[in-house]
Scaffold this motif. Sequence first.
Motif, PDB file in Angstrom:
ATOM      1  N   GLY A 425       0.837  -1.204   0.000  1.00  0.00           N
ATOM      2  CA  GLY A 425       0.000   0.000   0.000  1.00  0.00           C
ATOM      3  C   GLY A 425       0.865   1.245   0.000  1.00  0.00           C
ATOM      4  O   GLY A 425       0.560   2.239   0.641  1.00  0.00           O
ATOM      5  N   MET A 426       2.010   1.165  -0.725  1.00  0.00           N
ATOM      6  CA  MET A 426       2.965   2.278  -0.730  1.00  0.00           C
ATOM      7  C   MET A 426       3.386   2.593  -2.150  1.00  0.00           C
ATOM      8  O   MET A 426       2.994   1.913  -3.104  1.00  0.00           O
ATOM      9  CB  MET A 426       4.227   1.894   0.070  1.00  0.00           C
ATOM     10  N   LYS A 427       4.193   3.649  -2.267  1.00  0.00           N
ATOM     11  CA  LYS A 427       4.740   4.001  -3.578  1.00  0.00           C
ATOM     12  C   LYS A 427       6.250   4.175  -3.451  1.00  0.00           C
ATOM     13  O   LYS A 427       6.777   5.283  -3.506  1.00  0.00           O
ATOM     14  CB  LYS A 427       4.100   5.295  -4.091  1.00  0.00           C
ATOM     15  N   ILE A 428       6.939   3.069  -3.246  1.00  0.00           N
ATOM     16  CA  ILE A 428       8.395   3.127  -3.147  1.00  0.00           C
ATOM     17  C   ILE A 428       8.945   3.107  -4.578  1.00  0.00           C
ATOM     18  O   ILE A 428       8.511   2.301  -5.406  1.00  0.00           O
ATOM     19  CB  ILE A 428       8.942   1.919  -2.364  1.00  0.00           C
ATOM     20  N   SER A 429       9.892   3.983  -4.843  1.00  0.00           N
ATOM     21  CA  SER A 429      10.393   4.071  -6.212  1.00  0.00           C
ATOM     22  C   SER A 429      11.287   2.876  -6.545  1.00  0.00           C
ATOM     23  O   SER A 429      11.842   2.208  -5.651  1.00  0.00           O
ATOM     24  CB  SER A 429      11.207   5.360  -6.378  1.00  0.00           C
ATOM     25  N   PHE A 430      11.398   2.605  -7.823  1.00  0.00           N
ATOM     26  CA  PHE A 430      12.250   1.531  -8.312  1.00  0.00           C
ATOM     27  C   PHE A 430      13.684   1.736  -7.833  1.00  0.00           C
ATOM     28  O   PHE A 430      14.350   0.792  -7.375  1.00  0.00           O
ATOM     29  CB  PHE A 430      12.185   1.527  -9.851  1.00  0.00           C
ATOM     30  N   GLU A 431      14.140   2.992  -7.887  1.00  0.00           N
ATOM     31  CA  GLU A 431      15.526   3.285  -7.502  1.00  0.00           C
ATOM     32  C   GLU A 431      15.753   2.973  -6.030  1.00  0.00           C
ATOM     33  O   GLU A 431      16.775   2.410  -5.648  1.00  0.00           O
ATOM     34  CB  GLU A 431      15.867   4.765  -7.776  1.00  0.00           C
ATOM     35  N   GLU A 432      14.780   3.343  -5.220  1.00  0.00           N
ATOM     36  CA  GLU A 432      14.917   3.087  -3.783  1.00  0.00           C
ATOM     37  C   GLU A 432      14.977   1.569  -3.537  1.00  0.00           C
ATOM     38  O   GLU A 432      15.754   1.092  -2.714  1.00  0.00           O
ATOM     39  CB  GLU A 432      13.751   3.738  -3.028  1.00  0.00           C
ATOM     40  N   MET A 433      14.149   0.823  -4.264  1.00  0.00           N
ATOM     41  CA  MET A 433      14.182  -0.636  -4.100  1.00  0.00           C
ATOM     42  C   MET A 433      15.561  -1.184  -4.466  1.00  0.00           C
ATOM     43  O   MET A 433      16.112  -2.042  -3.764  1.00  0.00           O
ATOM     44  CB  MET A 433      13.113  -1.301  -4.978  1.00  0.00           C
ATOM     45  N   MET A 434      16.121  -0.683  -5.577  1.00  0.00           N
ATOM     46  CA  MET A 434      17.453  -1.126  -5.997  1.00  0.00           C
ATOM     47  C   MET A 434      18.492  -0.782  -4.930  1.00  0.00           C
ATOM     48  O   MET A 434      19.389  -1.581  -4.647  1.00  0.00           O
ATOM     49  CB  MET A 434      17.844  -0.472  -7.334  1.00  0.00           C
ATOM     50  N   ARG A 435      18.333   0.391  -4.335  1.00  0.00           N
ATOM     51  CA  ARG A 435      19.286   0.805  -3.295  1.00  0.00           C
ATOM     52  C   ARG A 435      19.214  -0.146  -2.096  1.00  0.00           C
ATOM     53  O   ARG A 435      20.233  -0.555  -1.541  1.00  0.00           O
ATOM     54  CB  ARG A 435      18.990   2.243  -2.840  1.00  0.00           C
ATOM     55  N   ILE A 436      17.997  -0.483  -1.721  1.00  0.00           N
ATOM     56  CA  ILE A 436      17.834  -1.367  -0.550  1.00  0.00           C
ATOM     57  C   ILE A 436      18.444  -2.736  -0.834  1.00  0.00           C
ATOM     58  O   ILE A 436      19.154  -3.309  -0.004  1.00  0.00           O
ATOM     59  CB  ILE A 436      16.339  -1.491  -0.180  1.00  0.00           C
ATOM     60  N   LEU A 437      18.221  -3.247  -2.041  1.00  0.00           N
ATOM     61  CA  LEU A 437      18.766  -4.568  -2.386  1.00  0.00           C
ATOM     62  C   LEU A 437      20.289  -4.533  -2.413  1.00  0.00           C
ATOM     63  O   LEU A 437      20.963  -5.502  -2.064  1.00  0.00           O
ATOM     64  CB  LEU A 437      18.181  -5.043  -3.721  1.00  0.00           C
ATOM     65  N   LYS A 438      20.821  -3.382  -2.795  1.00  0.00           N
ATOM     66  CA  LYS A 438      22.269  -3.233  -2.809  1.00  0.00           C
ATOM     67  C   LYS A 438      22.815  -3.226  -1.378  1.00  0.00           C
ATOM     68  O   LYS A 438      23.851  -3.825  -1.096  1.00  0.00           O
ATOM     69  CB  LYS A 438      22.638  -1.933  -3.533  1.00  0.00           C
ATOM     70  N   ARG A 439      22.068  -2.529  -0.494  1.00  0.00           N
ATOM     71  CA  ARG A 439      22.485  -2.517   0.910  1.00  0.00           C
ATOM     72  C   ARG A 439      22.510  -3.943   1.464  1.00  0.00           C
ATOM     73  O   ARG A 439      23.347  -4.302   2.283  1.00  0.00           O
ATOM     74  CB  ARG A 439      21.525  -1.662   1.736  1.00  0.00           C
ATOM     75  N   LEU A 440      21.547  -4.764   1.025  1.00  0.00           N
ATOM     76  CA  LEU A 440      21.476  -6.156   1.488  1.00  0.00           C
ATOM     77  C   LEU A 440      22.548  -7.034   0.841  1.00  0.00           C
ATOM     78  O   LEU A 440      22.704  -8.196   1.209  1.00  0.00           O
ATOM     79  CB  LEU A 440      20.098  -6.739   1.158  1.00  0.00           C
ATOM     80  N   LYS A 441      23.294  -6.474  -0.138  1.00  0.00           N
ATOM     81  CA  LYS A 441      24.285  -7.214  -0.932  1.00  0.00           C
ATOM     82  C   LYS A 441      23.604  -8.337  -1.707  1.00  0.00           C
ATOM     83  O   LYS A 441      24.150  -9.434  -1.847  1.00  0.00           O
ATOM     84  CB  LYS A 441      25.413  -7.791  -0.042  1.00  0.00           C
ATOM     85  N   PHE A 442      22.368  -8.083  -2.171  1.00  0.00           N
ATOM     86  CA  PHE A 442      21.687  -9.013  -3.057  1.00  0.00           C
ATOM     87  C   PHE A 442      21.984  -8.552  -4.490  1.00  0.00           C
ATOM     88  O   PHE A 442      21.601  -7.435  -4.861  1.00  0.00           O
ATOM     89  CB  PHE A 442      20.162  -8.981  -2.866  1.00  0.00           C
ATOM     90  N   ASN A 443      22.659  -9.371  -5.279  1.00  0.00           N
ATOM     91  CA  ASN A 443      22.916  -8.986  -6.666  1.00  0.00           C
ATOM     92  C   ASN A 443      21.594  -8.939  -7.413  1.00  0.00           C
ATOM     93  O   ASN A 443      20.872  -9.931  -7.480  1.00  0.00           O
ATOM     94  CB  ASN A 443      23.853  -9.983  -7.341  1.00  0.00           C
ATOM     95  N   THR A 444      21.279  -7.759  -7.934  1.00  0.00           N
ATOM     96  CA  THR A 444      19.980  -7.572  -8.560  1.00  0.00           C
ATOM     97  C   THR A 444      20.148  -6.984  -9.944  1.00  0.00           C
ATOM     98  O   THR A 444      20.929  -6.055 -10.146  1.00  0.00           O
ATOM     99  CB  THR A 444      19.118  -6.623  -7.715  1.00  0.00           C
ATOM    100  N   GLU A 445      19.406  -7.551 -10.893  1.00  0.00           N
ATOM    101  CA  GLU A 445      19.384  -6.976 -12.232  1.00  0.00           C
ATOM    102  C   GLU A 445      17.982  -6.483 -12.507  1.00  0.00           C
ATOM    103  O   GLU A 445      17.002  -7.096 -12.067  1.00  0.00           O
ATOM    104  CB  GLU A 445      19.726  -8.057 -13.260  1.00  0.00           C
ATOM    105  N   ALA A 446      17.893  -5.378 -13.212  1.00  0.00           N
ATOM    106  CA  ALA A 446      16.589  -4.893 -13.634  1.00  0.00           C
ATOM    107  C   ALA A 446      16.340  -5.412 -15.038  1.00  0.00           C
ATOM    108  O   ALA A 446      17.048  -5.049 -15.973  1.00  0.00           O
ATOM    109  CB  ALA A 446      16.558  -3.379 -13.599  1.00  0.00           C
ATOM    110  N   ILE A 447      15.392  -6.308 -15.191  1.00  0.00           N
ATOM    111  CA  ILE A 447      15.095  -6.859 -16.515  1.00  0.00           C
ATOM    112  C   ILE A 447      13.619  -6.626 -16.805  1.00  0.00           C
ATOM    113  O   ILE A 447      12.754  -7.102 -16.055  1.00  0.00           O
ATOM    114  CB  ILE A 447      15.423  -8.359 -16.587  1.00  0.00           C
ATOM    115  N   ASN A 448      13.334  -5.865 -17.860  1.00  0.00           N
ATOM    116  CA  ASN A 448      11.959  -5.528 -18.241  1.00  0.00           C
ATOM    117  C   ASN A 448      11.165  -4.959 -17.064  1.00  0.00           C
ATOM    118  O   ASN A 448      10.014  -5.315 -16.824  1.00  0.00           O
ATOM    119  CB  ASN A 448      11.217  -6.757 -18.781  1.00  0.00           C
ATOM    120  N   GLY A 449      11.808  -4.106 -16.302  1.00  0.00           N
ATOM    121  CA  GLY A 449      11.112  -3.485 -15.183  1.00  0.00           C
ATOM    122  C   GLY A 449      10.938  -4.399 -13.977  1.00  0.00           C
ATOM    123  O   GLY A 449      10.327  -4.026 -12.989  1.00  0.00           O
ATOM    124  N   GLN A 450      11.429  -5.626 -14.063  1.00  0.00           N
ATOM    125  CA  GLN A 450      11.335  -6.554 -12.942  1.00  0.00           C
ATOM    126  C   GLN A 450      12.659  -6.566 -12.191  1.00  0.00           C
ATOM    127  O   GLN A 450      13.713  -6.371 -12.788  1.00  0.00           O
ATOM    128  CB  GLN A 450      11.089  -7.981 -13.469  1.00  0.00           C
TER     129      GLN A 450
END
Lengths: 799, 345
Positions: A425-450
């Motif tokens: 029920g929020m509007k967290i931006s894509f960039e913020e999500m990527m930042r959080i995953l980076k903080r967690l040291k989870f290797n994340t790729e953005a593929i087709n908006g996923q």
Amino acid sequence: MLVSIKWLQEYVDTQGLAPADLGEKITRSGIEVDAVIDRSHGMTNVVVGYVKECVKHPEADKLSICQVDVGGETDQIICGAPNIAAGQKVIVARPGATLPGDIKIKKAKLRGEESNGMICSLQELGIESKLVPKAYAEGIYVLPEEAETGSDVITNFDLDDTVLELGLTPNRADAMSMIGVAYEVGAILSEDVKLPEISYTEAADSASSLLTLNIDAPDANPLYVAKVVRNVEVKESPMWLQQRLMAAGVRPHNNIVDVTNYVLMEYGQPLHAFDYDSLKTGNITVRHAKEGEMITTLDNAERKLSAHNLVITNGEEPVALAGVMGGANSEVSASTTTIVIESAYFASGSIRQTSKDHNLRSDASSRYEKGVDPNRVIPAAERAASLIAELSGGEVLSGSVMFDALDKEEKIVTVSPDFINARLGMKISFEEMMRILKRLKFNTEAINGQLVISVPTRRQDIQIEEDVVEEIARLHGYDEIPATLPEMETTPGGLTPYQHKRRIVRNYLEGAGLLQAITYSLTSSKSAQQFALAKTEMTRLLMPMSEERSTLRQSLLPHLLESVSFNTARRSDSVALYETGAVFLKTDGELLDEEEHLAVAMTGLWLDNAWQGEKKSVDFFVLKGIVEGLAAKLGVALEFERGQMDGLHPGRTAYIIKDGNRIGVIGQLHPSEQAARNLKDTIVLEMNLAVLLNAEPEALLYTPVPRYPSMSRDVALVLSKIVEAGSIENTIRNAGGKLLKQVRVFDLYEGDNMEEGKKSVAFSLTYFDPEKTLTDEEVTRVHEKVLSALKDAGAELRS
Amino acid sequence: MEAQLHVLKTEALEKIAASENVKELNGVRVAYLGKKGPITDLLKGMGKLPAEERPKMGALVNVVREEVTASLEERMALLEEQAINEKLQSETIDVTLPGRPVQTGNAHPLTRVVEEIEDLFISMGYEIAEGPEVEKDYYNFEALNLPKGHPARDMQDSFYITEDILLRTHTSPVQARTMEAKGGEPIKIICPGKVYRRDNDDATHSHQFTQIEGLVIGEDIRMSDLKGTLSVFAKKMFGDEREIRLRPSFFPFTEPSVEMDISCFKCGGSGCNVCKKTGWLEILGAGMVHPNVLEMAGYDSKRLTGFAFGMGPERIAMLKYGVEDIRHFYTNDVRFLSQFQRTEV
């Protein structure tokens, strides 16, 4: 999990946060910090002392007089420890020092000798006895020779540290290690994690030249690494290692065992060290135990094994209970020169079963049970080899002896940002999500908006999209989640008729003067069926904690009566309690028949208005009146007939009948039952409440208020004592026909003036015709019929 | 005759004045004004007078009679009032003596807390769902994403009856059963009831205790809906000034999972002995229903989502009423129970 902040700082920068603030941040992000423990306990003035001289106190056998160099000056200190000796470096609390427990050190005289401070044990510095190395458990702690005389003990030996006690939920097995906690703290603070550097020189000989390995149970043990270190000197670990272990709640033993424990705490990977020579065969075979095979574990317990227990053997006999505890026959001792370091991955189910079978839990088993990181098994072995080489002077043989069939791939979880925001029920931006995953040291790729996330194997709890939702939410901050209400079709809500009537029953009973009690469903097999309306086979727990709580009740009264006795024993003489709750009856079905019952127990005075001369004890009719009122309230018809039940007074017991079925019993306790329970006259009720609550009353329709007067006639009857008023009332009603509206007993006399075996009962009869005013003649005509019916029934009219 | 009349009048008036009570005064009335009294006699004797004197005498007698009557009535009123006053005086009671006691009982404090919570959620459109206390392992654990061998089962040591039947360790099986019964339809329920765990009874543990849980399932139910619902609950239950705070936590049947704290109702958040100086009180656990739980009950977890929360009425009652020992709820000491008589509304 106990986390020393000083130790943690080896791996992650805590940004100078005060321990309490760091703890608060960790708590708010998902791992509850149960306690923040200051290891220094505010101690000051505790220094390294050098015992220059130590002689027996002339007046006291157990005391020694020591001349201690405390850095530039020499003080005389009296010491009572058995292990004090000249030449030792010791911990000295100088006058003015305050020790844990608010102990203030002052100059004193002991048996006539001056003492300028105290030589301390570790316990006196606030370390739990069970963590103090065995050699120093009964005396003072002896510091290493190189400790600098006069220097501060608190700062030099890492007691200026704070420990965070983490209350871990079962999903966060990753935080059962210092490195795991470092990743968590790194994610919270956006800091990098620095892993330990591993380096040692390998010997020319290879590990496989000394050791062979067979894995006979690859499902239970898909990865096994063994390193061999020879020429080790088994001795005490350096202070920093001992202190870190004690901070983590582990007792130091010797440099080999301590390193395995240290790496366990550091990596979360259980390790075990075997004495190579004690293995005898140069072989390690991992297999399931033979039924009835025996092993003596390190805690000196002899254990009989079964086929589902996984064991480490030397090819012949068990040398360790895999993943749980080592065996005494291969323990590292002071004479050990060559060791085998085991680092393995054992399947959690196998370890849980073994741990449960033998009621044996260890730091190792608790980690295996929750799952260790497949990618730390090998590094942990290397780390241990390097530390042992460094601390024992041993040389690590080249390579490892290894069996590896373990999947160490990272799991890929793909999740869309919209999914995350929709769930929250929020509007967290894509960039913020990527930042959080980076903080967690989870290797994340953005593929087709996923978000396509490679989840590190240390985080076995991240399996599905919702797990990622939680990670994003907790690091973004739960405070940021807005407060909304569900948007869905409006439903009326409310109680079912059954639930509604249950409340009516409770309110009625409370209005009638009863207090609601709640008692336990579990009782002893002895009382489970007492006062049961319908006994069925008893339902017992498989493993009761006590006989008192071993069996499910089939009636409410036994415990309710216990509550009454509890009160009367505390001088509350008048007690009126009720309880509603399930009784548990066996049926043919899979589950039990849980029948909702109502029970009442009352004793003492019902009405106590002494100054106006009104005092009434409870009796059968007080409780019967309450039940009758309840039936009226619920619109159900109940009948009462003479009844019998063990524990109840044979002359004062009635069954409660509804539609021809016995649904309850009401009566006075049998005098012997009362005596056994230390009770005075006590009236009880046990009734099937569900039957009452399930009854559907007729629609409530008003009957016109009478427009014509009614007429009353009284009759006094002499009856045999055994004739029940109820049967006479039935006779009257049957004869009275439809004009007879009401029959009421208004007098009962069984006194002296009556013929032997007789009693007098007086009834008041009300006649009424809704259509007209009755004439005297009309009433007389009906009344005569009643009187004649009474005569036929053997009742004698009293003049 | 005139003189006679005068004497009579004086005499009557004296006697009226001398009457001490209503009875005496009535005697005077009969004596002077009655049918056989002297005034009547005088009137009767008028016939003997000459005709011309009769009107004068008649008027004179009437005047005397009226005077006597008036005096009598006046005296009567006075005496009646006196009599009433005496009666009232004699009937005076000591109003400070205690009243006739009305025998009253009351609900158990746990029932009180449970009903308060039930009513609050009923007003928001929830229904009350109940289920068996002796449960299948399936509903108690497996249907809630706790398969056999799951480490989280250690959190709740259970009383088993057979390998597959146990005393429920929480009221969550009622949620699983309701979901299964609703066949994919939206749900809004509150589940109160008794639960059992293998604990030794002491001041803070009880092998039997009470839980109350809530479950909402619908289209697009969000975590913000959970937060909003809990916030309404906290304010209604503990006061309008209450703030709530969610902390991440773990339950196998929810993901994400949270614990909810409320700002301390005793100190308002500044820190006191009730909140152990933290300003916050841990009240309940909650979370978004785990997709496995939804799927197992036959819900399409992509289309329908939900939240669940659960709390312990014992803890709430202990915090609210300052009860220090959980065993008080099960010993049924009347000196304890009867303290929960009065309303707080």
